[in-house]
Motif scaffolding. Sequence first.
Motif, short mmCIF file in Angstrom:
data_model
loop_
_atom_site.label_atom_id
_atom_site.label_comp_id
_atom_site.label_asym_id
_atom_site.label_seq_id
_atom_site.Cartn_x
_atom_site.Cartn_y
_atom_site.Cartn_z
N ALA A 54 0.74 -0.65 0.31
CA ALA A 54 -0.07 -0.09 -0.04
C ALA A 54 0.55 1.08 0.13
CB ALA A 54 -0.87 0.06 1.01
N TYR A 67 0.42 -2.80 4.58
CA TYR A 67 -0.69 -3.96 4.24
C TYR A 67 0.76 -4.50 3.21
CZ TYR A 67 -4.13 -2.62 6.95
OH TYR A 67 -5.30 -2.60 7.65
N LEU A 108 -4.00 -2.51 -3.61
CA LEU A 108 -4.02 -1.57 -1.89
C LEU A 108 -3.87 -0.07 -2.49
CD1 LEU A 108 -1.99 -4.26 -0.44
CD2 LEU A 108 -3.83 -4.30 0.18
N MET A 111 -7.26 1.15 -3.45
CA MET A 111 -8.54 1.35 -2.06
C MET A 111 -7.95 2.00 -1.12
SD MET A 111 -8.41 -3.27 -2.06
CE MET A 111 -9.60 -2.44 -0.32
N VAL A 112 -6.94 2.66 -1.29
CA VAL A 112 -6.75 3.30 0.34
C VAL A 112 -7.60 4.91 -0.07
CG1 VAL A 112 -4.79 4.69 1.45
CG2 VAL A 112 -4.16 2.49 0.49
N GLN A 239 -10.20 2.34 3.51
CA GLN A 239 -11.45 2.17 2.71
C GLN A 239 -12.83 2.85 3.09
OE1 GLN A 239 -12.22 -1.24 -0.53
NE2 GLN A 239 -12.51 0.90 -2.02
N ASN A 247 -10.45 -0.73 7.50
CA ASN A 247 -8.71 -0.99 7.29
C ASN A 247 -8.55 -1.83 5.66
OD1 ASN A 247 -9.29 -4.25 8.03
ND2 ASN A 247 -8.26 -3.99 10.05
N LEU A 248 -7.73 -2.02 5.06
CA LEU A 248 -7.57 -2.88 4.22
C LEU A 248 -8.04 -4.54 3.71
CD1 LEU A 248 -4.89 -0.42 2.41
CD2 LEU A 248 -7.28 -0.34 2.66
#
Length: 252
Positions: A54, A67, A108, A111-112, A239, A247-248
């Motif tokens: 990430a 991550y 990742l 998504m953040v 996210q 969390n991811l």
Amino acid sequence: MLMAMLRGKFSKTGDMKYISHLDLVRLFHRVLRRAGINIAYTQGFNPHPIISFATALSLGVESYGEYFDLKLNEEMSFTEFQQSVNQHMPRGIKILDGKYIDSKEDSLMSMVEYSDYLIAVEFIDENWDRELFEQWVAGFLEEERIMITRKKKKKRRQRHQEYKEVDVRPLIKELTLESVRGEKWSLYTLLTTGSKGNLKPEDLIKLFEKYLKNQEQNREKENPIEITSVEITRKDLYQEVNGAMKNLIDAV
């Protein structure tokens, strides 16, 4: 061969907060080999492990919410993976959680959307009234615009760097005074991160200090408002899913 995609969460603390993102990637490559993990490699002349991370962490910042996505040639229990890898990791890097995900899940990086931090700041004058400090935090958040100077992307054949003023107030979702411990004041903040916008906690503190200096005229004390040290810890990456921060790992 049936491959599996493992998403893992790890911490980066202590002396490990000073290693670069590139060194972190190299460290994972080395540890995965030593742990005997059956990882998948890219094809071609120079194959390397299929692993992605990430958003990169700034040097000097600790984290309990980093991550990675790792492709394995075959699925193994996460507990076995965690124990095997942690056994070879240096002090300061530790696998905390993980699960297998569909290989078609979003990356990742895409998504953040948010990250939160605890920021311990130390000032020359530590004997402030807590209520006054909370008023300053509230006043800072009431600013309609909080401007920061950023570099523009250089165009081809452009000789001189150009800059632009950016309003980052919409990127500050939360900022609160968490605690006072001796000379250190601990702040909690939730910031926009990723493709929708990005504000680093280091820049937030500089902007907040600038705001505080503008409040000096309301103070009777002789000591100036000046930050002498900053310690930053990232708590997690998130996210937004159906209006809730996930969390991811929980987001998939």
